[in-house]
Motif scaffolding. Structure first.
Motif, PDB file in Angstrom:
ATOM      1  N   LEU A  12       8.464   3.106  16.285  1.00  0.00           N
ATOM      2  CA  LEU A  12       7.009   2.984  16.150  1.00  0.00           C
ATOM      3  C   LEU A  12       6.372   4.340  15.887  1.00  0.00           C
ATOM      4  CD1 LEU A  12       4.381   1.183  16.519  1.00  0.00           C
ATOM      5  CD2 LEU A  12       4.414   1.900  18.908  1.00  0.00           C
ATOM      6  N   PHE A  18       2.188   5.858  16.270  1.00  0.00           N
ATOM      7  CA  PHE A  18       1.593   5.335  17.509  1.00  0.00           C
ATOM      8  C   PHE A  18       2.579   5.516  18.655  1.00  0.00           C
ATOM      9  CE2 PHE A  18      -0.419   2.078  14.461  1.00  0.00           C
ATOM     10  CZ  PHE A  18      -1.548   2.868  14.275  1.00  0.00           C
ATOM     11  N   THR A  44      -8.132 -11.206  15.017  1.00  0.00           N
ATOM     12  CA  THR A  44      -8.288 -10.178  13.985  1.00  0.00           C
ATOM     13  C   THR A  44      -8.371  -8.800  14.641  1.00  0.00           C
ATOM     14  OG1 THR A  44      -9.478 -11.761  12.651  1.00  0.00           O
ATOM     15  CG2 THR A  44      -9.731  -9.454  12.050  1.00  0.00           C
ATOM     16  N   GLY A  45      -7.656  -7.860  14.065  1.00  0.00           N
ATOM     17  CA  GLY A  45      -7.649  -6.517  14.627  1.00  0.00           C
ATOM     18  C   GLY A  45      -6.609  -6.356  15.725  1.00  0.00           C
ATOM     19  N   LEU A  50       1.638  -4.891  11.811  1.00  0.00           N
ATOM     20  CA  LEU A  50       2.724  -4.066  12.343  1.00  0.00           C
ATOM     21  C   LEU A  50       3.863  -4.922  12.906  1.00  0.00           C
ATOM     22  CD1 LEU A  50       2.177  -0.717  14.013  1.00  0.00           C
ATOM     23  CD2 LEU A  50       3.781  -2.242  15.119  1.00  0.00           C
ATOM     24  N   ASP A 301     -13.392  -2.343   8.719  1.00  0.00           N
ATOM     25  CA  ASP A 301     -12.943  -1.931  10.040  1.00  0.00           C
ATOM     26  C   ASP A 301     -13.881  -0.859  10.603  1.00  0.00           C
ATOM     27  OD1 ASP A 301     -11.477  -2.035  12.260  1.00  0.00           O
ATOM     28  OD2 ASP A 301      -9.634  -1.190  11.438  1.00  0.00           O
TER      29      ASP A 301
HETATM   30  P1  ADP Z   1      -4.728  -7.977  12.188  1.00  0.00           P
HETATM   31  O1  ADP Z   1      -3.927  -8.270  10.952  1.00  0.00           O
HETATM   32  O2  ADP Z   1      -4.152  -8.623  13.414  1.00  0.00           O
HETATM   33  O3  ADP Z   1      -6.172  -8.304  12.029  1.00  0.00           O
HETATM   34  P2  ADP Z   1      -4.082  -5.260  11.619  1.00  0.00           P
HETATM   35  O4  ADP Z   1      -2.634  -5.445  11.430  1.00  0.00           O
HETATM   36  O5  ADP Z   1      -4.895  -5.105  10.395  1.00  0.00           O
HETATM   37  O6  ADP Z   1      -4.685  -6.435  12.501  1.00  0.00           O
HETATM   38  O7  ADP Z   1      -4.308  -4.033  12.614  1.00  0.00           O
HETATM   39  C1  ADP Z   1      -5.578  -3.678  13.068  1.00  0.00           C
HETATM   40  C2  ADP Z   1      -5.630  -2.197  13.380  1.00  0.00           C
HETATM   41  O8  ADP Z   1      -4.843  -1.888  14.534  1.00  0.00           O
HETATM   42  C3  ADP Z   1      -5.090  -1.328  12.266  1.00  0.00           C
HETATM   43  O9  ADP Z   1      -6.000  -0.291  12.039  1.00  0.00           O
HETATM   44  C4  ADP Z   1      -3.774  -0.799  12.808  1.00  0.00           C
HETATM   45  O10 ADP Z   1      -3.448   0.462  12.284  1.00  0.00           O
HETATM   46  C5  ADP Z   1      -4.052  -0.738  14.300  1.00  0.00           C
HETATM   47  N1  ADP Z   1      -2.829  -0.823  15.118  1.00  0.00           N
HETATM   48  C6  ADP Z   1      -1.852  -1.736  15.011  1.00  0.00           C
HETATM   49  N2  ADP Z   1      -0.888  -1.528  15.937  1.00  0.00           N
HETATM   50  C7  ADP Z   1      -1.276  -0.447  16.652  1.00  0.00           C
HETATM   51  C8  ADP Z   1      -0.711   0.273  17.765  1.00  0.00           C
HETATM   52  N3  ADP Z   1       0.445  -0.089  18.313  1.00  0.00           N
HETATM   53  N4  ADP Z   1      -1.405   1.336  18.232  1.00  0.00           N
HETATM   54  C9  ADP Z   1      -2.585   1.685  17.682  1.00  0.00           C
HETATM   55  N5  ADP Z   1      -3.167   1.070  16.648  1.00  0.00           N
HETATM   56  C10 ADP Z   1      -2.532   0.012  16.132  1.00  0.00           C
END
Ligand code: ADP
Ligand code: MG
Length: 421
Positions: A12, A18, A44-45, A50, A301
């Protein structure tokens, strides 16, 4: 590499920088790395991307990512390329590529360089692509926005229903990962059934947003004045004002401007340049308020949106949850105010009247939930969470008192009035 040999935290850090996983990410990733079919429900968010990106980078072979939106795919590919010196680490395969570009993509996949291949469902179902991918090493298939599988979702896409049979043709034992942010129990069941994922491999994060305050006000002829008053009370704060029509967007943006609020309009009728400019103005805080149709918000965002106002009630609780979810991403204040009049529901019903009957029925059922939400005297938070299959029993830190109905319970006689026939 076997699961036990991989230090996920180290990976990671290495790829994304992160030091902590967010929510259920680690459990999800373990399930995917272990080649299990997996179902992920996270708001969402929540960090869904990841969940498949990291396993894709770790696992041998290419992960195929199905996503309905070309713009979002492109963003993700750019982001992944940013973490690697190998340009071919992520590719999009779609109809916009020319012959030599397609050749390069295929070459990178065959050479094991490409870890993530983003495709629209239409591209994946193309015979030539199925034929090609059959011969390659595929680590897993991730289906983003998996609610598109279900007719009961708010964004049904028929091609999504064929994904399982396509995957079977590409390879017999390719694990499937379905991800979504909006899934009622009915939609969840549909997704699991359609893809043949066992319920045991479902990872569901809470949809509760403790810092959001939910409020519904009756929509009267003075709604414009009500909105101005609210925005003025929140001067200097960032907010989104959603309207159903482009005309209303223009009208309200102007009304706000005339009343000394810095606001810009945003809708699909504006040219791309103006849209980009207005979006940037909002993100850079050159203006406080963006007045928009639902065209605004995908991939936005901005962490400190302090209020989301709905001049018109949306067509489903999913949409409402998603749109209000853009408030308070930083954990700070987020006021979600909806103006409601039953005649707006009738208007939305009328819009559907040209659609196939089955779609109308579903649209009608979704709208009835919106009516129930707007007219309920129970905790709005409880209502929303129940809608998503979650029982809310939280306390103060979970936002138990963060809505109008809890703060100002309707008086007994008022409540009785409501049920008299
Ligand atoms: P979703 O698809 O669930 O809406 P995203 O995959 O777009 O969310 O991720 C939302 C935000 O969270 C992104 O800006 C991403 O970089 C951040 N993010 C994801 N995993 C982590 C983590 N482990 N630590 C910090 N930020 C993270
Ligand atoms: Mg996402």
């Amino acid at each position: 590499m076997s699961l036990s040999e991989i230090d996920l935290h180290q990976e990671l850090k290495k790829y994304f920088g992160f030091s902590q996983f967010k929510g259920l990410q680690e459990e999800v990733i373990k399930s995917i790395v272990a080649k299990e079919h997996t179902f992920v429900i996270m708001p969402t968010g929540g960090g869904k991307s990841l969940c498949y990106q990291l396993p894709a980078l770790i696992n041998e072979g290419t992960a195929i990512v199905v996503s309905p939106l070309i713009a979002l795919m492109k963003n993700q590919v750019d982001a992944i390329r940013g973490i690697s010196s190998e340009h071919g680490i992520a590719h999009v395969l779609n109809s916009s590529l020319n012959k030599s570009e397609i050749k390069q993509v295929k070459k990178d996949i065959s050479n094991g360089i490409t870890k993530l291949l983003y495709v629209a469902p239409e591209s994946l179902t193309k015979e030539e692509n199925v034929e090609f991918l059959r011969g390659e090493k595929i680590s897993f298939l991730a289906i983003d926005e998996a609610h598109c599988i279900s007719e009961w979702g708010h964004d049904f896409r028929p091609e999504y229903r064929n994904l399982r049979s396509i995957v079977k043709r590409i390879g017999d034992d390719i694990p499937m990962i379905a991800l979504t942010a909006t899934a009622t129990p009915k939609v969840q069941e549909d997704i699991l059934k359609n893809l043949g994922i066992s319920e045991a491999n479902t990872f569901k994060a809470s949809f509760n947003r403790p810092n959001l305050y939910y409020e519904v006000r009756p929509k009267t002829a003075d709604v414009g004045a009500d909105i101005i008053r609210f925005v003025k009370q929140n001067e200097g704060k960032s907010g989104i004002l959603y309207c159903l029509s482009r005309k209303k967007v223009e009208e309200l943006a102007q009304t706000l401007q005339v009343n000394g609020v810095s606001a810009v309009p945003y809708h699909a009728g504006l040219d791309a340049k103006t849209r980009a400019k207005h979006q940037d103005m909002f993100l850079m805080e050159d203006v406080d308020v963006v007045v928009a149709t639902i065209a605004f918000g995908m991939g936005i965002d901005k962490p400190d949106v302090r209020f989301v106002i709905h001049h018109d009630i949306p067509k489903s609780i999913e949409s409402y949850y998603q749109e209000t979810g853009r408030a308070g991403r930083d954990g700070g204040e987020g006021h979600c105010l909806a103006f409601y009049a039953y005649k707006d529901i009738e208007k939305l019903e009328k819009f559907m009247s040209g659609k196939p009957v089955a779609e109308q029925e579903i649209g009608h059922a979704l709208l009835q939930e919106v009516v129930a939400y707007a007219e309920t005297s129970m905790s709005r938070r409880k209502f929303i969470l129940h809608y998503f299959g979650e029982e809310f029993n939280g306390g103060k830190e979970d936002g138990v008192d963060m809505d109008d109905n809890v703060q100002n319970p309707k008086k007994q006689n008022e409540a009785q009035d409501e049920v008299e026939l």
